[in-house]
Design a protein around this motif. Sequence first.
Motif, PDB file in Angstrom:
ATOM      1  N   TYR A 145       0.863  -1.300   0.190  1.00 19.04           N
ATOM      2  CA  TYR A 145       0.016   0.011   0.021  1.00 19.04           C
ATOM      3  C   TYR A 145       0.895   1.134   0.022  1.00 19.04           C
ATOM      4  O   TYR A 145       0.371   2.512  -0.074  1.00 19.04           O
ATOM      5  N   SER A 146       2.220   1.136   0.010  1.00 19.68           N
ATOM      6  CA  SER A 146       2.876   2.288  -0.265  1.00 19.68           C
ATOM      7  C   SER A 146       3.103   2.742  -1.832  1.00 19.68           C
ATOM      8  O   SER A 146       3.487   4.034  -1.974  1.00 19.68           O
ATOM      9  N   GLU A 147       2.499   1.976  -2.574  1.00 23.27           N
ATOM     10  CA  GLU A 147       2.025   2.378  -3.925  1.00 23.27           C
ATOM     11  C   GLU A 147       0.675   3.332  -3.909  1.00 23.27           C
ATOM     12  O   GLU A 147      -0.383   2.664  -3.733  1.00 23.27           O
ATOM     13  N   SER A 148       0.802   4.449  -3.951  1.00 19.83           N
ATOM     14  CA  SER A 148      -0.370   5.550  -3.849  1.00 19.83           C
ATOM     15  C   SER A 148      -1.582   4.935  -4.616  1.00 19.83           C
ATOM     16  O   SER A 148      -2.603   5.273  -4.426  1.00 19.83           O
ATOM     17  N   ALA A 149      -1.073   4.585  -6.066  1.00 21.90           N
ATOM     18  CA  ALA A 149      -2.175   4.158  -6.782  1.00 21.90           C
ATOM     19  C   ALA A 149      -3.033   3.252  -6.348  1.00 21.90           C
ATOM     20  O   ALA A 149      -4.261   2.969  -6.861  1.00 21.90           O
ATOM     21  N   LEU A 150      -2.492   2.197  -5.525  1.00 20.76           N
ATOM     22  CA  LEU A 150      -3.440   1.126  -4.779  1.00 20.76           C
ATOM     23  C   LEU A 150      -4.461   1.811  -4.197  1.00 20.76           C
ATOM     24  O   LEU A 150      -5.559   1.234  -4.100  1.00 20.76           O
ATOM     25  N   ALA A 168     -17.212  -4.919 -20.025  1.00 26.59           N
ATOM     26  CA  ALA A 168     -18.013  -6.333 -20.319  1.00 26.59           C
ATOM     27  C   ALA A 168     -17.625  -6.593 -21.849  1.00 26.59           C
ATOM     28  O   ALA A 168     -17.857  -7.805 -22.371  1.00 26.59           O
ATOM     29  N   ASP A 169     -17.423  -5.771 -22.726  1.00 27.30           N
ATOM     30  CA  ASP A 169     -16.849  -6.069 -24.116  1.00 27.30           C
ATOM     31  C   ASP A 169     -15.246  -6.286 -24.228  1.00 27.30           C
ATOM     32  O   ASP A 169     -14.650  -6.379 -25.459  1.00 27.30           O
ATOM     33  N   GLY A 170     -14.589  -6.166 -22.974  1.00 24.91           N
ATOM     34  CA  GLY A 170     -13.142  -6.216 -23.123  1.00 24.91           C
ATOM     35  C   GLY A 170     -12.277  -5.241 -23.632  1.00 24.91           C
ATOM     36  O   GLY A 170     -11.324  -5.209 -24.084  1.00 24.91           O
ATOM     37  N   LYS A 171     -12.907  -4.058 -23.958  1.00 26.12           N
ATOM     38  CA  LYS A 171     -12.141  -3.045 -24.662  1.00 26.12           C
ATOM     39  C   LYS A 171     -11.989  -1.883 -24.078  1.00 26.12           C
ATOM     40  O   LYS A 171     -11.215  -0.774 -24.460  1.00 26.12           O
ATOM     41  N   ARG A 172     -12.169  -1.865 -22.758  1.00 25.87           N
ATOM     42  CA  ARG A 172     -11.672  -0.838 -21.984  1.00 25.87           C
ATOM     43  C   ARG A 172     -10.287  -0.855 -21.660  1.00 25.87           C
ATOM     44  O   ARG A 172      -9.787  -1.714 -21.214  1.00 25.87           O
ATOM     45  N   GLU A 173      -9.600   0.408 -22.038  1.00 21.44           N
ATOM     46  CA  GLU A 173      -8.180   0.476 -21.928  1.00 21.44           C
ATOM     47  C   GLU A 173      -7.751   0.698 -20.230  1.00 21.44           C
ATOM     48  O   GLU A 173      -8.582   1.270 -19.803  1.00 21.44           O
ATOM     49  N   LEU A 174      -6.464   0.314 -20.309  1.00 18.07           N
ATOM     50  CA  LEU A 174      -5.948   0.401 -18.744  1.00 18.07           C
ATOM     51  C   LEU A 174      -6.044   1.949 -18.508  1.00 18.07           C
ATOM     52  O   LEU A 174      -5.529   2.767 -19.619  1.00 18.07           O
ATOM     53  N   ASP A 175      -6.347   2.545 -17.209  1.00 17.49           N
ATOM     54  CA  ASP A 175      -6.245   3.753 -16.678  1.00 17.49           C
ATOM     55  C   ASP A 175      -4.885   3.881 -16.104  1.00 17.49           C
ATOM     56  O   ASP A 175      -4.188   2.964 -16.026  1.00 17.49           O
ATOM     57  N   GLN A 176      -4.740   5.228 -15.781  1.00 18.20           N
ATOM     58  CA  GLN A 176      -3.277   5.478 -15.301  1.00 18.20           C
ATOM     59  C   GLN A 176      -3.017   4.942 -14.092  1.00 18.20           C
ATOM     60  O   GLN A 176      -1.835   4.404 -13.866  1.00 18.20           O
ATOM     61  N   HIS A 177      -3.972   4.455 -13.156  1.00 20.81           N
ATOM     62  CA  HIS A 177      -3.564   3.860 -12.118  1.00 20.81           C
ATOM     63  C   HIS A 177      -3.194   2.447 -12.314  1.00 20.81           C
ATOM     64  O   HIS A 177      -2.219   2.003 -11.714  1.00 20.81           O
ATOM     65  N   GLU A 178      -4.088   1.871 -13.107  1.00 19.80           N
ATOM     66  CA  GLU A 178      -3.838   0.511 -13.483  1.00 19.80           C
ATOM     67  C   GLU A 178      -2.207   0.294 -14.157  1.00 19.80           C
ATOM     68  O   GLU A 178      -1.651  -0.689 -13.713  1.00 19.80           O
ATOM     69  N   ILE A 179      -2.156   1.183 -15.191  1.00 16.07           N
ATOM     70  CA  ILE A 179      -0.673   1.033 -15.699  1.00 16.07           C
ATOM     71  C   ILE A 179       0.490   1.417 -14.756  1.00 16.07           C
ATOM     72  O   ILE A 179       1.321   0.753 -14.762  1.00 16.07           O
ATOM     73  N   THR A 180       0.369   2.367 -13.769  1.00 23.68           N
ATOM     74  CA  THR A 180       1.267   2.538 -12.634  1.00 23.68           C
ATOM     75  C   THR A 180       1.542   1.334 -11.770  1.00 23.68           C
ATOM     76  O   THR A 180       2.475   1.128 -11.649  1.00 23.68           O
ATOM     77  N   LEU A 181       0.452   0.660 -11.483  1.00 26.68           N
ATOM     78  CA  LEU A 181       0.365  -0.659 -10.679  1.00 26.68           C
ATOM     79  C   LEU A 181       1.249  -1.671 -11.223  1.00 26.68           C
ATOM     80  O   LEU A 181       1.894  -2.316 -10.745  1.00 26.68           O
ATOM     81  N   CYS A 182       0.837  -1.834 -12.778  1.00 25.78           N
ATOM     82  CA  CYS A 182       1.663  -2.770 -13.377  1.00 25.78           C
ATOM     83  C   CYS A 182       3.123  -2.484 -13.547  1.00 25.78           C
ATOM     84  O   CYS A 182       3.909  -3.436 -13.400  1.00 25.78           O
ATOM     85  N   ARG A 183       3.454  -1.325 -13.628  1.00 31.25           N
ATOM     86  CA  ARG A 183       4.747  -1.120 -13.727  1.00 31.25           C
ATOM     87  C   ARG A 183       5.631  -1.110 -12.497  1.00 31.25           C
ATOM     88  O   ARG A 183       6.702  -1.537 -12.447  1.00 31.25           O
ATOM     89  N   ALA A 184       5.050  -0.867 -11.524  1.00 29.43           N
ATOM     90  CA  ALA A 184       5.370  -0.826 -10.128  1.00 29.43           C
ATOM     91  C   ALA A 184       5.434  -2.364  -9.808  1.00 29.43           C
ATOM     92  O   ALA A 184       6.708  -2.830  -9.100  1.00 29.43           O
ATOM     93  N   LEU A 185       4.665  -3.150 -10.011  1.00 36.25           N
ATOM     94  CA  LEU A 185       4.716  -4.771  -9.938  1.00 36.25           C
ATOM     95  C   LEU A 185       6.036  -5.081 -10.626  1.00 36.25           C
ATOM     96  O   LEU A 185       6.876  -6.017 -10.156  1.00 36.25           O
TER      97      LEU A 185
END
Length: 201
Positions: A145-150, A168-185
Amino acid sequence: MSEPYILVLYYSRHGSTSEMARHIARGVEMAGMEARLRTVPAISTECEAVAPDIPASGALYATLDDLRHCAGLAMGSPTRFGNMAAPLKYFLDGTSSLWLGGELVGKPAAVFTSTASLHGGQETTLLSMLLPLMHHGMLVTGLPYSESALLDTRGGGTPYGASHHAGADGKRELDQHEITLCRALGQRLANTAKALGGQRG
């Protein structure tokens, strides 16, 4: 001996999980390690591979050697009824030789997932992917939880690993928080691998 690498292993049906994999790989590279993107072939209901030996585009199919020689593993799957997708499970079920040899023991691992609905089983899917990795003796690397995007995310993101709400259609793009968390991981996984010596088998 070649340089240590983090294996980013995933299955993706509509592209969201593969996009997450690319952001996780970017995080690995930001931490100064090589990221090796690999996928697994689709399977039929009879559990037989139904894809060509080499994908038409995207990442190559993973081999046991990709897993054997990695310094760490990031593994991703779309959610299927709160569990990982069958193609990824099928691949993992074929890793008994690595388990017998203890070849993944002590290596860091992280997981990620994408769901169609916001409450579609992100956390149970992540936990389902961790179970076989723990049997292999891998060390779980989550998102603190030190990752503020969480704390700020309105879509995906859990302490168990990165996640994405694809819609539902699988087409929603990653938002900035999700991108940040992916990169942090990816960064956390690479830094952990380096701290552990980053040695390959």
